[in-house]
Design a protein around this motif. Structure first.
Motif, PDB file in Angstrom:
ATOM      1  N   LEU A  16      60.295  64.949  36.449  1.00  0.00           N
ATOM      2  CA  LEU A  16      60.949  64.790  37.750  1.00  0.00           C
ATOM      3  C   LEU A  16      60.071  64.100  38.784  1.00  0.00           C
ATOM      4  CD1 LEU A  16      62.841  68.174  38.163  1.00  0.00           C
ATOM      5  CD2 LEU A  16      63.773  65.949  37.549  1.00  0.00           C
ATOM      6  N   ILE A  17      58.808  64.424  38.829  1.00  0.00           N
ATOM      7  CA  ILE A  17      57.929  63.892  39.868  1.00  0.00           C
ATOM      8  C   ILE A  17      57.300  62.562  39.449  1.00  0.00           C
ATOM      9  CG2 ILE A  17      55.913  64.342  41.323  1.00  0.00           C
ATOM     10  CD1 ILE A  17      58.401  66.174  41.846  1.00  0.00           C
ATOM     11  N   SER A  18      56.891  62.450  38.191  1.00  0.00           N
ATOM     12  CA  SER A  18      56.184  61.245  37.725  1.00  0.00           C
ATOM     13  C   SER A  18      57.018  60.346  36.826  1.00  0.00           C
ATOM     14  CB  SER A  18      54.914  61.656  36.974  1.00  0.00           C
ATOM     15  OG  SER A  18      54.091  62.444  37.787  1.00  0.00           O
ATOM     16  N   ASP A  19      58.259  60.755  36.542  1.00  0.00           N
ATOM     17  CA  ASP A  19      59.136  60.021  35.621  1.00  0.00           C
ATOM     18  C   ASP A  19      58.477  59.849  34.250  1.00  0.00           C
ATOM     19  OD1 ASP A  19      61.645  58.866  35.096  1.00  0.00           O
ATOM     20  OD2 ASP A  19      60.844  56.846  35.419  1.00  0.00           O
ATOM     21  N   ASP A  20      57.722  60.875  33.832  1.00  0.00           N
ATOM     22  CA  ASP A  20      57.021  60.865  32.551  1.00  0.00           C
ATOM     23  C   ASP A  20      57.700  61.864  31.621  1.00  0.00           C
ATOM     24  OD1 ASP A  20      55.322  60.955  30.383  1.00  0.00           O
ATOM     25  OD2 ASP A  20      53.583  61.658  31.512  1.00  0.00           O
ATOM     26  N   TYR A  21      58.486  61.347  30.699  1.00  0.00           N
ATOM     27  CA  TYR A  21      59.236  62.189  29.785  1.00  0.00           C
ATOM     28  C   TYR A  21      58.526  62.391  28.447  1.00  0.00           C
ATOM     29  CZ  TYR A  21      63.286  62.234  32.860  1.00  0.00           C
ATOM     30  OH  TYR A  21      64.137  62.442  33.923  1.00  0.00           O
ATOM     31  N   SER A  22      57.261  61.990  28.337  1.00  0.00           N
ATOM     32  CA  SER A  22      56.537  62.209  27.085  1.00  0.00           C
ATOM     33  C   SER A  22      56.390  63.716  26.866  1.00  0.00           C
ATOM     34  CB  SER A  22      55.171  61.525  27.116  1.00  0.00           C
ATOM     35  OG  SER A  22      54.380  62.014  28.178  1.00  0.00           O
ATOM     36  N   GLY A  23      56.596  64.148  25.647  1.00  0.00           N
ATOM     37  CA  GLY A  23      56.511  65.565  25.332  1.00  0.00           C
ATOM     38  C   GLY A  23      57.794  66.333  25.591  1.00  0.00           C
ATOM     39  N   ASN A  25      61.720  66.821  24.589  1.00  0.00           N
ATOM     40  CA  ASN A  25      62.638  66.445  23.508  1.00  0.00           C
ATOM     41  C   ASN A  25      63.990  66.006  24.075  1.00  0.00           C
ATOM     42  OD1 ASN A  25      64.420  68.725  23.780  1.00  0.00           O
ATOM     43  ND2 ASN A  25      62.970  69.974  22.615  1.00  0.00           N
ATOM     44  N   ASP A  26      64.838  65.496  23.202  1.00  0.00           N
ATOM     45  CA  ASP A  26      66.129  64.939  23.632  1.00  0.00           C
ATOM     46  C   ASP A  26      67.024  65.978  24.307  1.00  0.00           C
ATOM     47  OD1 ASP A  26      65.447  62.412  22.772  1.00  0.00           O
ATOM     48  OD2 ASP A  26      66.425  62.636  20.817  1.00  0.00           O
ATOM     49  N   MET A  27      67.003  67.213  23.819  1.00  0.00           N
ATOM     50  CA  MET A  27      67.829  68.254  24.425  1.00  0.00           C
ATOM     51  C   MET A  27      67.340  68.573  25.842  1.00  0.00           C
ATOM     52  SD  MET A  27      68.945  71.954  22.890  1.00  0.00           S
ATOM     53  CE  MET A  27      67.537  72.924  23.391  1.00  0.00           C
ATOM     54  N   GLU A  28      66.033  68.619  26.013  1.00  0.00           N
ATOM     55  CA  GLU A  28      65.468  68.871  27.341  1.00  0.00           C
ATOM     56  C   GLU A  28      65.769  67.709  28.295  1.00  0.00           C
ATOM     57  OE1 GLU A  28      61.714  71.597  25.838  1.00  0.00           O
ATOM     58  OE2 GLU A  28      61.511  69.413  25.915  1.00  0.00           O
ATOM     59  N   LYS A  29      65.683  66.488  27.799  1.00  0.00           N
ATOM     60  CA  LYS A  29      66.029  65.317  28.620  1.00  0.00           C
ATOM     61  C   LYS A  29      67.472  65.408  29.089  1.00  0.00           C
ATOM     62  CE  LYS A  29      62.969  61.995  26.405  1.00  0.00           C
ATOM     63  NZ  LYS A  29      62.879  60.820  25.543  1.00  0.00           N
ATOM     64  N   ALA A  30      68.351  65.815  28.184  1.00  0.00           N
ATOM     65  CA  ALA A  30      69.767  65.945  28.536  1.00  0.00           C
ATOM     66  C   ALA A  30      69.961  67.016  29.608  1.00  0.00           C
ATOM     67  CB  ALA A  30      70.592  66.267  27.291  1.00  0.00           C
ATOM     68  N   GLU A  31      69.248  68.138  29.516  1.00  0.00           N
ATOM     69  CA  GLU A  31      69.339  69.199  30.531  1.00  0.00           C
ATOM     70  C   GLU A  31      68.892  68.677  31.893  1.00  0.00           C
ATOM     71  OE1 GLU A  31      66.818  72.238  28.895  1.00  0.00           O
ATOM     72  OE2 GLU A  31      68.530  73.369  28.132  1.00  0.00           O
ATOM     73  N   ILE A  32      67.792  67.928  31.907  1.00  0.00           N
ATOM     74  CA  ILE A  32      67.268  67.389  33.162  1.00  0.00           C
ATOM     75  C   ILE A  32      68.261  66.402  33.755  1.00  0.00           C
ATOM     76  CG2 ILE A  32      65.463  65.940  34.170  1.00  0.00           C
ATOM     77  CD1 ILE A  32      63.540  67.238  32.057  1.00  0.00           C
ATOM     78  N   ARG A  33      68.775  65.506  32.953  1.00  0.00           N
ATOM     79  CA  ARG A  33      69.734  64.505  33.452  1.00  0.00           C
ATOM     80  C   ARG A  33      71.012  65.164  33.962  1.00  0.00           C
ATOM     81  NH1 ARG A  33      67.910  60.753  28.791  1.00  0.00           N
ATOM     82  NH2 ARG A  33      66.304  59.563  29.882  1.00  0.00           N
ATOM     83  N   LYS A  34      71.485  66.183  33.253  1.00  0.00           N
ATOM     84  CA  LYS A  34      72.683  66.910  33.682  1.00  0.00           C
ATOM     85  C   LYS A  34      72.450  67.563  35.042  1.00  0.00           C
ATOM     86  CE  LYS A  34      75.777  70.621  32.216  1.00  0.00           C
ATOM     87  NZ  LYS A  34      76.037  71.629  31.178  1.00  0.00           N
ATOM     88  N   PHE A  35      71.279  68.167  35.225  1.00  0.00           N
ATOM     89  CA  PHE A  35      70.952  68.785  36.506  1.00  0.00           C
ATOM     90  C   PHE A  35      70.904  67.735  37.611  1.00  0.00           C
ATOM     91  CE2 PHE A  35      67.844  69.999  39.724  1.00  0.00           C
ATOM     92  CZ  PHE A  35      68.428  71.175  40.175  1.00  0.00           C
ATOM     93  N   LEU A  36      70.253  66.602  37.354  1.00  0.00           N
ATOM     94  CA  LEU A  36      70.117  65.558  38.376  1.00  0.00           C
ATOM     95  C   LEU A  36      71.462  64.962  38.787  1.00  0.00           C
ATOM     96  CD1 LEU A  36      66.899  63.731  37.143  1.00  0.00           C
ATOM     97  CD2 LEU A  36      67.145  65.212  39.157  1.00  0.00           C
ATOM     98  N   GLU A  37      72.426  64.955  37.872  1.00  0.00           N
ATOM     99  CA  GLU A  37      73.762  64.430  38.186  1.00  0.00           C
ATOM    100  C   GLU A  37      74.505  65.314  39.183  1.00  0.00           C
ATOM    101  OE1 GLU A  37      75.843  63.971  34.492  1.00  0.00           O
ATOM    102  OE2 GLU A  37      74.580  62.285  33.863  1.00  0.00           O
ATOM    103  N   LYS A  38      74.218  66.590  39.195  1.00  0.00           N
ATOM    104  CA  LYS A  38      74.986  67.499  40.054  1.00  0.00           C
ATOM    105  C   LYS A  38      74.302  67.841  41.375  1.00  0.00           C
ATOM    106  CE  LYS A  38      73.564  71.857  37.942  1.00  0.00           C
ATOM    107  NZ  LYS A  38      74.003  73.082  37.320  1.00  0.00           N
ATOM    108  N   VAL A  39      73.050  67.433  41.561  1.00  0.00           N
ATOM    109  CA  VAL A  39      72.356  67.738  42.814  1.00  0.00           C
ATOM    110  C   VAL A  39      72.223  66.481  43.669  1.00  0.00           C
ATOM    111  CG1 VAL A  39      71.067  69.650  41.816  1.00  0.00           C
ATOM    112  CG2 VAL A  39      70.023  67.397  41.879  1.00  0.00           C
ATOM    113  N   GLU A  40      71.978  66.712  44.948  1.00  0.00           N
ATOM    114  CA  GLU A  40      71.774  65.593  45.855  1.00  0.00           C
ATOM    115  C   GLU A  40      70.293  65.467  46.158  1.00  0.00           C
ATOM    116  OE1 GLU A  40      74.193  65.759  49.298  1.00  0.00           O
ATOM    117  OE2 GLU A  40      76.009  66.151  48.177  1.00  0.00           O
TER     118      GLU A  40
END
Length: 74
Positions: A16-23, A25-40
Motif C-alpha cells: 500500500l505505501i511503497s507499491d511493492d507487492y513482492s512476497g 501471493n495472488d490471493m492477498e493481492k486480490a484482497e488488497i485490490r478489493k479493499f482499495l476499490e471500496k475505499v476512498e
C-alpha cells in the motif's frame, strides 16, 4: 482534505505505501485490490505504534497482526 484511518493487516504496508507487492501471493493481492476499490483516498502512512493482534480489521480478513493506516482524499 479528508483523512481516514483503517485498521489493516500489517503486511499490507509495503504494497500500500511503497507499491511493492513482492512476497504477496495472488490471493492477498486480490484482497488488497478489493479493499482499495471500496475505499476512498490513497494510503500515505502506517502508525506502527498501533501494531498488534486484533480480532477484526477493516479489510474483513482473518484476525491477525494489524496496524492503523492513514488514507487521504483531496
Amino acid at each position: 482534505m479528508i483523512k481516514t484511518i483503517y485498521r489493516l493487516p500489517v503486511y499490507w504496508a509495503s504494497p500500500l505505501i511503497s507499491d511493492d507487492y513482492s512476497g504477496i501471493n495472488d490471493m492477498e493481492k486480490a484482497e488488497i485490490r478489493k479493499f482499495l476499490e471500496k475505499v476512498e483516498g490513497s494510503p500515505v502512512s502506517v502508525d506502527f505504534t498501533t501494531e498488534g493482534f486484533y480480532h477484526y480489521n477493516d479489510a474483513g480478513t482473518l484476525a491477525g497482526n494489524c496496524a492503523d493506516f492513514l488514507f487521504i482524499k483531496d
